[in-house]
Design a protein around this motif. Structure first.
Motif, PDB file in Angstrom:
ATOM      1  N   SER A 160      11.462   5.353   6.182  1.00 41.95           N
ATOM      2  CA  SER A 160      11.942   6.275   5.160  1.00 41.95           C
ATOM      3  C   SER A 160      11.159   7.571   5.271  1.00 41.95           C
ATOM      4  N   THR A 162      10.782   9.451   2.520  1.00 39.84           N
ATOM      5  CA  THR A 162      10.311   9.743   1.163  1.00 39.84           C
ATOM      6  C   THR A 162       9.313   8.724   0.622  1.00 39.84           C
ATOM      7  N   ILE A 163       9.340   7.496   1.128  1.00 38.84           N
ATOM      8  CA  ILE A 163       8.368   6.483   0.712  1.00 38.84           C
ATOM      9  C   ILE A 163       7.782   5.831   1.956  1.00 38.84           C
ATOM     10  N   GLU A 165       7.770   3.136   3.812  1.00 37.56           N
ATOM     11  CA  GLU A 165       8.327   1.937   4.436  1.00 37.56           C
ATOM     12  C   GLU A 165       8.008   1.928   5.927  1.00 37.56           C
ATOM     13  N   PRO A 181       7.384  -2.707   2.837  1.00 38.36           N
ATOM     14  CA  PRO A 181       7.207  -1.654   1.815  1.00 38.36           C
ATOM     15  C   PRO A 181       5.713  -1.419   1.585  1.00 38.36           C
ATOM     16  N   HIS A 183       3.732   1.641   1.096  1.00 36.85           N
ATOM     17  CA  HIS A 183       3.165   2.635   0.188  1.00 36.85           C
ATOM     18  C   HIS A 183       4.273   3.298  -0.620  1.00 36.85           C
ATOM     19  N   ASP A 184       3.875   3.947  -1.697  1.00 35.61           N
ATOM     20  CA  ASP A 184       4.826   4.709  -2.509  1.00 35.61           C
ATOM     21  C   ASP A 184       5.092   6.089  -1.912  1.00 35.61           C
ATOM     22  N   SER A 185       4.145   6.611  -1.136  1.00 35.16           N
ATOM     23  CA  SER A 185       4.272   7.936  -0.519  1.00 35.16           C
ATOM     24  C   SER A 185       4.577   7.783   0.964  1.00 35.16           C
ATOM     25  N   SER A 203      -0.940   6.295   3.712  1.00 32.38           N
ATOM     26  CA  SER A 203       0.107   7.212   3.285  1.00 32.38           C
ATOM     27  C   SER A 203      -0.424   8.636   3.274  1.00 32.38           C
ATOM     28  N   ARG A 205      -1.077  10.390   0.799  1.00 32.07           N
ATOM     29  CA  ARG A 205      -2.115  10.560  -0.211  1.00 32.07           C
ATOM     30  C   ARG A 205      -3.498  10.292   0.361  1.00 32.07           C
ATOM     31  N   GLN A 291      -2.698  -1.313 -12.857  1.00 32.08           N
ATOM     32  CA  GLN A 291      -3.103  -0.221 -11.977  1.00 32.08           C
ATOM     33  C   GLN A 291      -4.616  -0.124 -11.867  1.00 32.08           C
TER      34      GLN A 291
END
Length: 452
Positions: A160, A162-163, A165, A181, A183-185, A203, A205, A291
């Motif tokens: 991806s 955008t995220i 993957e 999957p 990371h989120d970034s 990622s 970040r 978190q």
């Protein structure tokens, strides 16, 4: 690693890229005047084994283990990949692609070329194009990783834009293994361990580094690089035994993490204050928000290195040199550092030696340093192109390049890359055991490949 004039280092510096080979026994540099190869067998001496000035403005150079096969891409022709036998001073073949080449990865079985929205998988034995992965998610950095295990060639690349993957692809069987999957970034770095059982990722970040099992996609480890700021992680690399993972970024700190599973009661932990506090955090994490508890359960760096400057790209790797574990760091300003790593205690690594990767002729308006100083290794001339071309070849081996397959794995309407073959036989002699290949032209003169 890329460096632009005046952007990352003194003006006039000619470094375009730096890469370690698959087992970290060699360092390759791309420069404005060509490329250089260094042997990494000693701590206090950096041997330049080849210096080519035939291809200017090199921004990709990759060597296949300790063989004579080198892949080079120049900014003058960014869509063309040249494959050389550097000891013979001979071009084996070249390929041209529809768009700019962003990265090239090599293993004993495969050669992978990554464009922004396509990936080409070649059989390294005869350079046949086996598969073209078209319309992959936008990947402007050309991020991908290729495993180097003898029995497989796993390819990892972003799933991806955008995220974070990760697609794990079997480059031998030519099928997708799994999607992770991670990371989120969006992804910034990927690396396999030597046995191709683990895959590390970071990622954009740059705060968390995760390690997954390759086949199942299960998260095995999670390491926190930092909490205060986002950084750009430029490289990840496992140690040869897979027990350690190093990460470098655009900050002055290089982190080394230890991959160890503690027993259920924590009996493997040393009886230290740090271990005691860690147990307290673990016990308290069940009462905190997910978190926060996740951040507290992440492992911190086992060992660290603080470089002399920050804000520039660098590449790092872990290698065994003279029977000891070392951290190797090549920076965009042309410096090469070798650090000692204590595999038992960790902590701050000690600098074993600092080398300068460029001589006086490689920089402009830069003061030459005294021979033998910390920035300048003992003087020894790099073999010239003519000298390496005059070296005798080893005994030829079995496989022969006899031609180019037209199907190649490309879809209908996709242009199969152009190719040309070198004149006469070219043998890839290897100091160890690979590759058992003999390359030669097919007698037709090469030329443009047919379209499917």
């Amino acid at each position: 690693m890329e460096s632009e004039e005046g952007a990352e280092g003194p003006p006039g510096l000619r470094l375009g890229c730096a890469s370690f080979n698959q087992d970290s026994t060699s360092l390759a540099l791309g420069t404005r005047s060509g490329y250089k190869l260094f042997s990494l067998t000693l701590v206090d001496k950096l041997d330049c084994i080849h210096d080519s000035a035939d291809t200017p403005d090199v921004f990709i150079v990759e060597r296949l283990f300790s063989s004579s096969l080198v892949v080079v891409v120049s900014t003058a022709r960014p869509q063309r990949m040249n494959i050389y036998h550097f000891k013979k001073g001979t071009e084996i073949c070249n390929y041209s692609y529809p768009n700019n080449i962003l990265s090239v990865k090599l293993s004993r079985q495969r050669l992978v070329v990554c464009l922004e929205e396509a990936i080409y998988i070649h059989n390294i034995k005869d350079m046949k194009l086996l598969k073209t992965l078209l319309n992959t998610p936008s990947n402007p950095a050309g991020l991908c990783a290729l495993s180097i295990n003898h029995s497989n060639s796993y390819l990892a690349y972003p799933g991806s834009a955008t995220i974070g993957e990760i697609i794990v692809y079997d480059a031998n069987g030519l099928n997708t293994v799994t999607m992770i999957p991670a990371h989120d970034s969006p992804l910034a770095a990927l690396a396999f361990n030597t046995s191709a059982t683990k895959l590390a990722s970071a990622s954009e970040r740059g705060t968390v580094i995760r390690v997954f099992s390759v086949l199942e996609g299960q998260r095995l480890f999670e390491f926190r690089r930092g909490m205060k700021r986002y950084v750009s992680i430029s490289s990840l690399s496992f140690s040869p035994d897979g027990q350690f993972l190093c990460a470098s970024s655009n900050t002055e700190t290089v982190h080394i993490f230890k991959l160890e599973q503690l027993g259920p009661s924590g009996e493997d932990e040393a009886a230290t204050w740090t271990a005691y506090v860690g147990k307290m955090f673990t016990a308290a994490s069940s009462y905190l928000p997910a978190q926060v508890s996740g951040m507290m359960s992440q492992d911190r760096a086992f060992a660290t290195v603080h470089l002399f400057s920050s804000g520039q790209k660098n590449v790092c790797t872990l290698a065994i040199i003279q029977k000891l574990l070392r951290l190797l760091v090549a920076t965009a300003d042309g410096q090469f550092f070798i650090y000692n790593v204590d595999p038992q205690e960790g902590g701050e690594c000690t600098l074993a030696h600092k080398h300068r990767l460029f001589g006086a002729d490689d920089t402009q308006d830069e003061e030459a340093e005294p021979e033998g100083s910390a920035l300048s290794p003992p003087a020894h001339a790099c073999p010239s192109y003519a000298q390496t071309a005059a070296l005798p070849a080893s005994a030829p081996v079995s496989a022969t390049l006899t031609g180019y397959s037209e199907d190649g794995g490309a879809k209908r309407g996709e242009v199969i890359p152009e190719h040309e073959f070198a004149t006469g036989p070219v043998c890839l002699d290897d100091e160890n055991e690979f590759p058992p290949i003999k390359w030669c032209r097919d007698g037709t003169g090469g030329g443009q490949a047919s379209r499917s």
